[in-house]
Design a protein around this motif. Structure first.
Motif: not given
Length: 577
Positions: A332-350
């Motif tokens: 479950g926490m790995i899933g949450e980490g994946s969500l946080a990972l995409f948040s970073i991608i959205a903020a620095v690239a998206g």
């Protein structure tokens, strides 16, 4: 750095963490392969809170309960310091700290008949520690309930197209629960159909947005939704878990995986440029220190004390087999980490795909500056924009797949609201359990009544949402909801709860002669981070915000007290050995 490369590094690291490190702590510390162990969901089965649940369905509940708005907001704000520090903390924190914390809290609670970590602290450390834990959790969850209700209400007002799909999802979930538990239909097919229906109603919502006429109800739109959300969460927390909680969370888990899959596919199609530097080099006058603020800003994206409440509050009462804890807790926490990972991608690239005029404080395009530099030009703008980078950047990535703009924006809003709402009613149920335990510890029988306990869980949160106090960050005479005024202290206090939970678990397994370094090291690191963060917060707020100053000092004293209690217990155990 390529945005695709960041995604691949993140996924590979998470896979290796689950494949190897979770197995290591599972075999060496938690010993979950005992098939003869009688789990509390079977031993205490009541069909309401205790109910044996298949691991994939329980994973959906656990994952969506912990994956609220915080792992989206925190990383988006933390991108202010550049992509590298945030990425490193999300990856290392998730694999070696957050996932171990969640996994440990779940297994420990299951081994103790579904009791909360606060209750377990009574025997593991002392009765004083239990009271301290309970009081701290009560105030933390009230704050979470108030702020999440306000965030969802604001999203309903600003994104009226999300109202229909979010509310229809409740009806769909109840129907799925009926099919699963009363008609014995396998969960997968109904849940997939339910997700399809949800997307259909997202399309309906884009064409028929719903706004509430405040003149007819005597409340502003925002306050109407806050009241409606608390009525919903109170009722949902009292219903048997199979009626709404499990099926809705299972549907939401599919929705999140589909949403994240589309977003990551958008990264590979659009290949947005990483505009952010690895580490921020230009400093503004109010640029805060990266240590320790980065670590408490990302908070739930790496490690969260609230996750331990979910693990020991609801998930431990539904675990069908002890060995399922690895997938539910660590996974479950790995899933949450994946969500946080995409948040970073959205903020620095998206964010590079967004029109400059869509950035809140930019009225005209500015040549020579990247979108990231404009979006994160100051700390005030970074923290004020919250999850907007996720919504804007994510929406553009969806549009790169050919999804219409209106549908993409509504989909992003529904994604955020769905998980915030899941956390809202799970937190209400957990608060009811905590109030029950608090009543038992004080021998106050009314708190044992689930209806009274639910009212006590909800009413103070409504008070925090509706009570306006002086806004310490604005001009004199300005007011702000008490919940939002207190929210800046959430990151540090939430991680402090994680450190204290790790301390209870560490002592618990040390008494059983298990290797405890995988628990002890994260505990020490997080305790140091929160102690420094709260001390700095107290000094910063002295003379500016008396409420936050006093609370910061109280929390610092709480850490010292809890460590003192833990040391006394360790010395006591050492004498007996």
């Amino acid at each position: 750095m390529s945005s695709i490369l960041i995604v691949l590094i993140g996924f590979i690291f998470f896979y290796l963490g689950y494949r190897f490190y979770s197995k290591f702590v599972s075999d060496k510390i938690f010993e979950i392969n005992d098939s003869s162990f009688n789990v509390p969901s079977k031993e205490l089965k009541d069909g309401i809170d205790y109910l044996p649940t298949k691991k994939h369905i329980l994973f959906g509940h656990h994952f969506t309960s912990i994956a609220g708005a915080a792992p989206i907001i925190g990383p988006c704000v933390a991108a202010y310091w550049g992509w590298l520090p945030a990425l490193i903390w999300i990856l290392l924190g998730t694999v070696f700290m957050g996932a171990v914390h969640d996994f440990g809290a779940l297994v420990t609670s299951v081994r103790e008949k579904g009791r909360s970590i606060a209750d377990i602290a009574s025997e593991t450390i002392s009765k004083r520690a239990r009271i301290m834990f309970l009081i701290f959790i009560l105030f933390l969850v009230w704050l979470v309930l108030a702020v999440f209700a306000m965030v969802i209400a604001d999203l309903f007002v600003s994104n009226p197209s999300s109202v229909i799909p979010i509310n229809v999802q409740i009806i769909i979930a109840i129907l799925v629960g009926f099919l699963m538990y009363k008609k014995n239909v396998e969960a997968l097919a109904p849940s997939i159909i339910a997700v399809g229906l949800l997307y259909f109603f997202i399309w309906i919502g884009t064409h028929f947005p719903v706004s509430v006429d405040s003149s007819l109800i005597g409340l502003s739109q925002r306050n109407f939704w806050i009241v409606a959300l608390f009525i919903y969460s109170g009722i949902a927390s009292l219903l048997p878990v199979w009626v709404l909680l499990q099926p809705r969370d299972y549907i939401n888990s599919h929705q999140l995986f589909i949403g994240l899959g589309l977003l990551f596919l958008g990264v590979f199609i659009a290949q947005p440029i990483v505009e952010a530097p690895a580490i921020r080099s230009f400093q503004g006058e109010s640029t805060p220190s990266i240590f320790p603020l980065l670590f408490v800003t990302i908070a739930c994206g790496a490690i969260s004390g609230f996750h331990g409440l979910v693990s020991s509050g609801t998930s431990s009462k539904q675990l069908e087999k002890l060995k399922d804890a690895r997938m539910v807790g660590y996974g479950g926490m790995i899933g949450e980490g994946s969500l946080a990972l995409f948040s970073i991608i959205a903020a620095v690239a998206g964010i590079s795909l967004v029109a400059q005029t869509d950035i809140p404080h930019v009225s005209e395009p500015i040549i020579g500056m990247s979108n990231w530099e404009l979006y994160y030009d100051s700390w005030d703008h970074a923290r004020g924009n919250k999850a907007l980078a996720f919504v804007l950047g994510g929406g553009k990535l969806l549009q790169s797949l050919g999804i219409p703009e209106d549908f993409a924006n509504t989909l992003m809003s529904v994604l955020v609201i769905s998980f915030a709402a899941t956390t809202l009613d799970t937190a209400t149920r957990i608060q009811r359990f905590i109030i029950n335990e608090f009543g038992q510890s004080l021998k106050f029988k009314p708190f044992s009544n689930k209806y009274i306990a639910t009212l006590v869980a909800v009413i103070p949160a409504i008070f925090l949402a509706f009570w306006d106090v002086a806004d310490p960050t604005a001009a004199a005479g300005s007011t702000k909801s008490a919940g939002f005024v207190l929210w800046p202290i959430f990151g540090a206090s939430n991680q402090m709860l994680a450190a204290l939970t790790l301390m209870v678990i560490t002592i618990y397994y040390w008494q059983r002669k298990k290797p405890i370094l995988p628990l002890l090291i994260p505990m020490i690191i997080i305790m140091i981070i929160t102690f420094i963060s709260l001390s700095q917060k107290a000094m910063m707020e002295f003379g500016n915000n008396n409420i936050l100053f006093v609370l910061s000092i109280l929390l610092v004293c709480l850490i010292i007290w809890m460590v003192f209690e833990g040391v006394i217990k360790v010395l006591e155990i050492n004498k007996r050995m």
